[in-house]
Design a protein around this motif. Structure first.
Motif, short mmCIF file in Angstrom:
data_model
loop_
_atom_site.label_atom_id
_atom_site.label_comp_id
_atom_site.label_asym_id
_atom_site.label_seq_id
_atom_site.Cartn_x
_atom_site.Cartn_y
_atom_site.Cartn_z
N VAL A 81 40.53 8.06 -8.38
CA VAL A 81 39.65 8.24 -7.22
C VAL A 81 39.45 6.93 -6.46
O VAL A 81 38.96 6.93 -5.34
N LYS A 82 39.82 5.82 -7.08
CA LYS A 82 39.69 4.56 -6.35
C LYS A 82 40.92 3.68 -6.57
O LYS A 82 40.87 2.70 -7.31
N GLN A 83 42.00 4.09 -5.90
CA GLN A 83 43.25 3.35 -6.02
C GLN A 83 43.02 1.92 -5.56
O GLN A 83 42.37 1.69 -4.54
N SER A 112 46.90 6.10 -1.52
CA SER A 112 45.62 5.55 -1.07
C SER A 112 44.76 6.61 -0.39
O SER A 112 43.77 6.29 0.27
N ASP A 113 45.14 7.89 -0.54
CA ASP A 113 44.31 8.96 0.05
C ASP A 113 42.91 8.92 -0.55
O ASP A 113 42.70 8.46 -1.66
N ARG A 114 41.97 9.50 0.19
CA ARG A 114 40.61 9.56 -0.36
C ARG A 114 40.57 10.65 -1.44
O ARG A 114 41.42 11.55 -1.48
N ALA A 115 39.56 10.53 -2.30
CA ALA A 115 39.46 11.41 -3.47
C ALA A 115 39.50 12.89 -3.09
O ALA A 115 40.18 13.69 -3.74
N GLY A 116 38.78 13.26 -2.02
CA GLY A 116 38.72 14.67 -1.61
C GLY A 116 40.10 15.24 -1.31
O GLY A 116 40.43 16.36 -1.72
N LYS A 121 42.92 14.11 -2.46
CA LYS A 121 43.68 14.17 -3.71
C LYS A 121 43.32 15.43 -4.50
O LYS A 121 44.21 16.10 -5.05
#
Lengths: 463, 463
Positions: free
Chosen positions: B354-356, B385-389, B391
């Motif tokens: 969730v936090k690449q 690097s997408d945001r968690a949502g 992903k």
């Protein structure tokens, strides 16, 4: 596998239509049957070898970081009109009209289709580098199909396509492909020499063909014998390492090696005379860098680092998988039949019971069979009631690299016979030791020269 | 696989042309791309599932004693003229003329070709019983292709053919096929109900279709709910045991189960009312016994025990492999996306960072990734690097059965999150325990209901 339960229709007579060894031996060994001109059914033994080659190609492509997928056999003519190749391709392209009157074709290659997939789905330089490949049936309507699977019309081929932002990236992809191809052929027990080639109808600047030396080859080849000493062996290759890949490519492309199409007599004469070789070769693969030819024609661009669209640099890379079955046989056979390299053999060892029905011989064969299966290897046990001579002839014809012969006479002395197909050398030893020897032979990296065996590999290593 | 190195072109929008869930989800999850009407490219994720299904089919066929081979996609029209089906088959057969003016066709099925191979190579009753099969691309020129791979024109199918001396032998082959098909579908996480069917253009006396219950099915089905309680589980089956095979067939064919084509209201009403079910089903396979129809038409005889020629008894048996990908999705999805059964999932577990870029989260993900690979399982690690949502949405869409979520907050407490795609249930636990749980889930026979996972199987078990 017990032969009594297998479908292995060996032929006693040599089929008249077969002009070269591989064609003749594949027909005689019950590997293929012609379905119509240049189109073959792969009988169980042939299919087994084809599938092993397919698997080696997959494993080595995935190891190089390339991504497997699958494109269909039939393609829309429209895409080929867009690239301008629909009319150019000539009569070798099998053109088809469906019930709605739409023009289709049986794909001879896939540059157009893969470029269409790329432009539909990839938008940014951040998605690069990307190399996609597939292994699929293709068709070329050869005017005179011949030589069995070596020059068939329906053929099985791996074709891969790299998409890169710059020429330098694309040249690394080119090098990566060359190295992965060298490894692929080595695992198949083949020496395939990369030779500078003409680009032909696909177009392109840099291109190498891979040729297997064989008297029946379609090309005349000229090479420095130094190249035949080169081996990857069990070197570990990091496919992300540009320098390592480039240095391997340099190693293989420095000695002179060309086909008649690109041969340069003056350069050839610079090679010391004792190392100047002239021979014939079978083409089993080719790699191309063709820059932006297709990406420009078909609008395959990505947004570059400066936000502007740039056409991608592409290459295409092929291995003739069905053709390789024939090429391996051309390179490895004798008067009696095929001699499979360990890395591609359809069964790892043959078991011949010279007196089927003799309770001791039967029991010994069963025990050996089970021990070999327990090793994760595949035996082919001739449990038929044929006489011994016929069993040996079949074994020699189908070419398993090792044979264990079991008979009442040997068993009385506690021994069976282990025979090497390639050398013909036999030794008598107790059954357990024969099995141990087989285990040792198929253990990976027993010798560095030996192609890696496939028995214990998981199906999924390549997916 | 790291997502940053994979080609997974997920779509945000629902494609307008897709009318049913599987078509919609396969396009959105980047599994397929239409190449032309009813013809698809299988993008990497789709190809991975297709290949897993192919492998399950091979393994179960070989387990049943059937022999793999491969027939070509294009066939000569002459063979079909001989059987009389060339004209009968109608416009769904794609007819092709090559450059020499010879009539070819893209095989929709292979009774003619296999019968030709049989009659060329098999001469005696001693060579029987024999069952040959292949898995190959086929073509039917559907007037209105739709529903994605469920009703495509180019499709991937297993078809097998048994050759037997007597009707009784052939009926055992029929039973053997039914049992092996039940096992095949169970391993894919599917409940496929055998239903008495009409024989259609292939012809035949005994025939059953296998139907997967799904709202979008093309057939109306009527069945006794008792049949849905039946499971093979991990029963050991001896395919040479006629009685055992027959008793399993009896078990599955005793409860009422028919499609609208063969439905019999009177018989259905004998089922207790509470168990009388009406639903829709997707056909995923069919088995036929058709006696001597092809062998007589095409002269496929063997020398019988009395020395006289007898036409062999045949059957043909098909599984729609590419169609199954769609059928599994129809039977197993929700609003968010696909839910793969463990036995066919393209990757065994997803890892979401969730936090690449957070060094602790990155390191934890790398460690989990390596541990899962060391189990012989395949993780798909979303290292973008997408945001968690985004992903999570991708993970839900592509439907891996298990997800491990890693973030700095959890890591402070020494935990990651393990989520079941099917139930949505999550639990927090230390990374090592999450990996252990994954290992346990994919261990064969963890639960008898769970389809056997494929991770540790050798590629060669089926060859």
């Amino acid at each position: 596998m017990r032969l009594s339960r297998y479908f292995l229709p060996v032929l006693k007579e040599t089929p008249a239509e077969a002009q070269i060894a591989s064609h003749r031996l594949m027909l005689r060994a019950g590997m293929i049957k012609q379905a119509s001109a240049g189109i073959y059914s792969w009988l169980p033994l042939g299919f087994k070898v084809l599938r092993k080659l397919e698997n080696i190609v997959h494993e080595e492509q995935v190891r190089a970081g390339h991504t497997p997928m699958l494109m269909p056999t039939l393609q829309s003519a429209d895409l080929w009109r867009e690239s301008g190749r629909y009319d150019d391709y000539g009569e070798e392209m099998l053109r088809i009209t469906d019930r709605q009157g739409r023009d289709l074709l049986y794909g001879p290659t896939n540059e157009e289709l893969i470029t269409d997939i790329f432009r539909s789905h990839v938008g940014s330089y951040k998605d690069l580098p990307l190399t996609l490949y597939h292994i699929q049936w293709k068709f070329r309507d050869e005017i005179r199909p011949r030589f069995g699977v070596m020059r068939g019309r329906e053929f099985f081929m791996k074709d891969g396509y790299n998409f890169d932002l710059t020429k330098e990236d694309a040249l690394h992809a080119y090098n990566r492909h060359m190295v992965s191809y060298l490894r692929t052929y080595e695992r198949m027990g083949l020496q395939a020499i990369p030779m500078r080639a003409d680009s032909g109808p696909i177009g392109g600047d840099d291109t190498h063909e891979f040729l297997v030396l064989a008297e029946t080859g379609e090309s005349e080849v000229f090479y420095d014998s130094a190249i035949t000493d080169l081996k990857l062996g069990d070197r570990s290759v990091d496919y992300d390492d540009w320098d390592q890949c480039a240095s391997i490519v340099k190693e293989w492309t420095t000695p002179y090696a060309r086909t008649d199409e690109t041969h340069d007599d003056a350069k050839f004469n610079e090679v010391p005379e004792a190392r100047r070789m002239k021979s014939r070769g079978i083409e089993v693969g080719q790699i191309f860098y063709f820059g932006t030819k297709y990406s420009e024609a078909m609008g395959a661009t990505v947004q570059g680092k400066d936000g502007k669209p740039v056409p991608v640099h592409m290459g295409s890379h092929g291995i003739g998988v069905s053709r390789l079955v024939g090429a391996i046989i051309e390179a490895s056979h004798d008067d009696k039949g095929i001699i499979w390299p360990e890395g591609v053999t359809p069964f790892h060892v043959g078991i011949v019971n010279v007196k089927q029905g003799d309770s001791e011989a039967d029991a010994a064969c069963d025990a050996i069979y089970k021990s070999i299966e327990a090793l994760g290897l595949e035996p082919l046990y001739d449990d038929t009631s044929d006489r011994a001579g016929a069993k040996f002839a079949t074994q020699d014809l189908i070419g398993l690299p090792w044979r264990i012969t079991v008979g009442p006479r040997g068993l009385k002395n506690g021994v069976v016979e282990l025979t090497c197909r390639r050398t013909g050398a036999s030794e008598e030893l107790p059954p357990e030791q024969a099995v141990e020897k087989i285990a040792e032979i198929y253990t990976p990296h027993h010798h560095t020269e030996r192609p890696e065996p496939m028995a214990k590999r998981s199906f999924h290593t390549w997916m």
